[in-house]
Motif scaffolding. Structure first.
Motif, PDB file in Angstrom:
ATOM      1  N   ASP A 126       0.877  -1.259   0.096  1.00 60.34           N
ATOM      2  CA  ASP A 126       0.052   0.179   0.005  1.00 60.34           C
ATOM      3  C   ASP A 126       0.921   1.196  -0.041  1.00 60.34           C
ATOM      4  OD1 ASP A 126      -2.180  -1.506   0.138  1.00 60.34           O
ATOM      5  OD2 ASP A 126      -2.253  -1.625   2.297  1.00 60.34           O
ATOM      6  N   LYS A 127       0.553   2.222  -0.739  1.00 62.38           N
ATOM      7  CA  LYS A 127       1.310   3.210  -1.174  1.00 62.38           C
ATOM      8  C   LYS A 127       1.035   4.433  -0.113  1.00 62.38           C
ATOM      9  CE  LYS A 127       1.133   5.373  -5.003  1.00 62.38           C
ATOM     10  NZ  LYS A 127       1.225   5.802  -6.286  1.00 62.38           N
ATOM     11  N   LEU A 128       1.918   4.909   0.647  1.00 67.34           N
ATOM     12  CA  LEU A 128       1.826   6.021   1.431  1.00 67.34           C
ATOM     13  C   LEU A 128       2.370   7.170   0.955  1.00 67.34           C
ATOM     14  CD1 LEU A 128       1.564   5.898   5.377  1.00 67.34           C
ATOM     15  CD2 LEU A 128       2.707   7.860   3.897  1.00 67.34           C
ATOM     16  N   THR A 129       1.643   8.366   0.468  1.00 66.77           N
ATOM     17  CA  THR A 129       2.315   9.617  -0.059  1.00 66.77           C
ATOM     18  C   THR A 129       2.693  10.513   0.861  1.00 66.77           C
ATOM     19  OG1 THR A 129       0.117  10.472  -0.773  1.00 66.77           O
ATOM     20  CG2 THR A 129       1.123   9.110  -2.290  1.00 66.77           C
ATOM     21  N   TYR A 130       3.632  11.065   0.774  1.00 62.11           N
ATOM     22  CA  TYR A 130       3.972  12.299   1.569  1.00 62.11           C
ATOM     23  C   TYR A 130       4.752  13.417   0.842  1.00 62.11           C
ATOM     24  CZ  TYR A 130       8.886  10.746   1.386  1.00 62.11           C
ATOM     25  OH  TYR A 130      10.321  10.432   1.026  1.00 62.11           O
ATOM     26  N   ARG A 131       4.702  14.574   1.502  1.00 61.74           N
ATOM     27  CA  ARG A 131       5.409  15.754   0.862  1.00 61.74           C
ATOM     28  C   ARG A 131       6.386  16.149   2.109  1.00 61.74           C
ATOM     29  NH1 ARG A 131       0.528  19.568  -0.005  1.00 61.74           N
ATOM     30  NH2 ARG A 131       0.574  20.483   2.001  1.00 61.74           N
ATOM     31  N   VAL A 132       7.514  16.855   1.688  1.00 59.25           N
ATOM     32  CA  VAL A 132       8.413  17.342   2.577  1.00 59.25           C
ATOM     33  C   VAL A 132       8.063  19.090   2.522  1.00 59.25           C
ATOM     34  CG1 VAL A 132      10.806  17.979   3.521  1.00 59.25           C
ATOM     35  CG2 VAL A 132      10.048  15.614   2.476  1.00 59.25           C
ATOM     36  N   GLU A 133       7.827  19.643   3.738  1.00 59.07           N
ATOM     37  CA  GLU A 133       7.729  21.032   3.582  1.00 59.07           C
ATOM     38  C   GLU A 133       8.842  21.668   4.864  1.00 59.07           C
ATOM     39  OE1 GLU A 133       3.655  22.388   4.427  1.00 59.07           O
ATOM     40  OE2 GLU A 133       3.060  20.381   3.804  1.00 59.07           O
ATOM     41  N   ILE A 134       9.192  22.649   4.462  1.00 59.89           N
ATOM     42  CA  ILE A 134      10.234  23.188   5.145  1.00 59.89           C
ATOM     43  C   ILE A 134       9.992  24.839   5.451  1.00 59.89           C
ATOM     44  CG2 ILE A 134      12.827  23.735   5.363  1.00 59.89           C
ATOM     45  CD1 ILE A 134      13.372  21.525   3.983  1.00 59.89           C
ATOM     46  N   GLU A 135       9.996  25.218   6.910  1.00 62.36           N
ATOM     47  CA  GLU A 135       9.841  26.588   7.174  1.00 62.36           C
ATOM     48  C   GLU A 135      10.779  27.551   6.592  1.00 62.36           C
ATOM     49  OE1 GLU A 135       9.127  29.474  11.066  1.00 62.36           O
ATOM     50  OE2 GLU A 135       9.597  27.626  11.388  1.00 62.36           O
ATOM     51  N   GLN A 136      10.306  28.367   6.070  1.00 63.47           N
ATOM     52  CA  GLN A 136      11.065  29.461   5.234  1.00 63.47           C
ATOM     53  C   GLN A 136      11.889  30.262   6.485  1.00 63.47           C
ATOM     54  OE1 GLN A 136       8.665  32.056   3.117  1.00 63.47           O
ATOM     55  NE2 GLN A 136       7.721  30.629   1.879  1.00 63.47           N
ATOM     56  N   GLY A 137      13.250  29.949   5.751  1.00 62.58           N
ATOM     57  CA  GLY A 137      14.314  30.855   6.633  1.00 62.58           C
ATOM     58  C   GLY A 137      15.017  29.962   7.354  1.00 62.58           C
ATOM     59  N   VAL A 138      14.685  28.641   7.544  1.00 57.79           N
ATOM     60  CA  VAL A 138      15.489  27.624   8.452  1.00 57.79           C
ATOM     61  C   VAL A 138      16.702  27.272   7.479  1.00 57.79           C
ATOM     62  CG1 VAL A 138      15.549  25.340   9.344  1.00 57.79           C
ATOM     63  CG2 VAL A 138      13.598  26.691   9.619  1.00 57.79           C
ATOM     64  N   SER A 139      17.752  27.358   8.077  1.00 54.45           N
ATOM     65  CA  SER A 139      19.156  26.994   7.437  1.00 54.45           C
ATOM     66  C   SER A 139      19.360  25.454   7.037  1.00 54.45           C
ATOM     67  CB  SER A 139      20.233  27.673   8.047  1.00 54.45           C
ATOM     68  OG  SER A 139      20.040  29.008   8.214  1.00 54.45           O
ATOM     69  N   VAL A 140      18.571  25.004   6.137  1.00 55.36           N
ATOM     70  CA  VAL A 140      18.942  23.697   5.634  1.00 55.36           C
ATOM     71  C   VAL A 140      18.811  23.781   4.262  1.00 55.36           C
ATOM     72  CG1 VAL A 140      18.002  22.450   7.949  1.00 55.36           C
ATOM     73  CG2 VAL A 140      16.483  23.203   6.021  1.00 55.36           C
ATOM     74  N   ASN A 141      19.484  22.531   3.495  1.00 54.37           N
ATOM     75  CA  ASN A 141      19.487  22.454   2.343  1.00 54.37           C
ATOM     76  C   ASN A 141      18.372  21.381   1.973  1.00 54.37           C
ATOM     77  OD1 ASN A 141      19.397  20.854  -0.292  1.00 54.37           O
ATOM     78  ND2 ASN A 141      21.709  21.217  -0.561  1.00 54.37           N
ATOM     79  N   PRO A 142      17.008  22.083   1.388  1.00 55.56           N
ATOM     80  CA  PRO A 142      15.839  21.561   1.280  1.00 55.56           C
ATOM     81  C   PRO A 142      15.850  20.299   0.599  1.00 55.56           C
ATOM     82  CG  PRO A 142      15.449  23.556   0.810  1.00 55.56           C
ATOM     83  CD  PRO A 142      17.096  23.493   0.761  1.00 55.56           C
ATOM     84  N   ALA A 143      16.636  20.049  -0.702  1.00 52.89           N
ATOM     85  CA  ALA A 143      16.739  18.897  -1.337  1.00 52.89           C
ATOM     86  C   ALA A 143      17.377  17.823  -0.513  1.00 52.89           C
ATOM     87  CB  ALA A 143      17.645  19.097  -2.673  1.00 52.89           C
ATOM     88  N   ALA A 144      18.350  18.079   0.240  1.00 49.91           N
ATOM     89  CA  ALA A 144      19.115  17.300   1.208  1.00 49.91           C
ATOM     90  C   ALA A 144      18.300  16.625   2.312  1.00 49.91           C
ATOM     91  CB  ALA A 144      20.403  17.695   1.716  1.00 49.91           C
TER      92      ALA A 144
END
Length: 187
Positions: free
Chosen positions: A33-51
């Motif tokens: 069974d497929k469980l779909t998800y998306r990744v969201e990041i708060e703007q301004g947080v110092s992370v690399n979104p793709a990583a």
């Protein structure tokens, strides 16, 4: 681009309160069974979104993870129609998104379709993990997604064995050893 002073810590505390969806997708690698998800990041947080998205997907599809114990396969998308929203947010926004739970600016949570990962923990882990931030991140993802899969908290059953992934390891290990994976059990 403004450069931070040498030795400055990345931003994980100044809250914009605005989320951005990380673009892209990763197909499910199973026939369950497929469980779909998306990744969201708060703007301004110092992370690399793709990583961040890559680390989350790698954890969710790891052979030691939930796919080995649940009839589920995880697929990341950037669409609005998803089963879970996995969010990396400052402690301030984490507190708001986790209501009615009290995260005290320190812990993460799962509320409804939101898996909220505290950016402070994502960046710095906890002392019990001895500086292994990557392992702690896998724990963080597996623990909170474990709640979404219906698992409650557990405790350390036997000292010096791997902590159950559903133990609140952020708050301490109770004599157990750090463990990020639901398939690794006390021996």
């Amino acid at each position: 681009m403004t450069r931070q002073p040498k030795g400055a810590k990345p931003n994980v505390t100044v809250s914009s309160g605005k989320l951005s969806v990380v673009p892209g997708s990763n197909k499910a690698n199973g026939v369950r069974d497929k469980l779909t998800y998306r990744v969201e990041i708060e703007q301004g947080v110092s992370v690399n979104p793709a990583a961040v998205a890559e680390a989350i997907h790698k954890t969710l599809t790891d052979p030691r993870g939930w796919q080995a114990v649940h009839p589920v396969s995880f697929e990341r998308t950037d669409s609005d129609d998803v089963d879970l929203r996995i969010i990396v947010a400052t402690p301030t926004l984490t507190d708001k998104l986790c209501l009615p739970l009290d995260t005290g600016g320190e812990v993460s949570c799962r509320v409804e379709d939101r898996v909220v990962l505290n950016a402070k923990r994502w960046m710095y882990a906890v002392p019990a993990y001895g500086g292994d931030v990557a392992l702690y991140r896998s724990y963080l993802v597996n623990h909170e997604v474990g709640h979404a899969l219906g698992h409650g908290h557990s405790t350390c059953a036997k000292a010096k064995t791997p902590a159950p992934v559903m133990m609140q390891q952020t708050k301490g290990l109770g004599g157990c050893r750090p463990n990020a994976w639901p398939t690794i059990k006390a021996t």
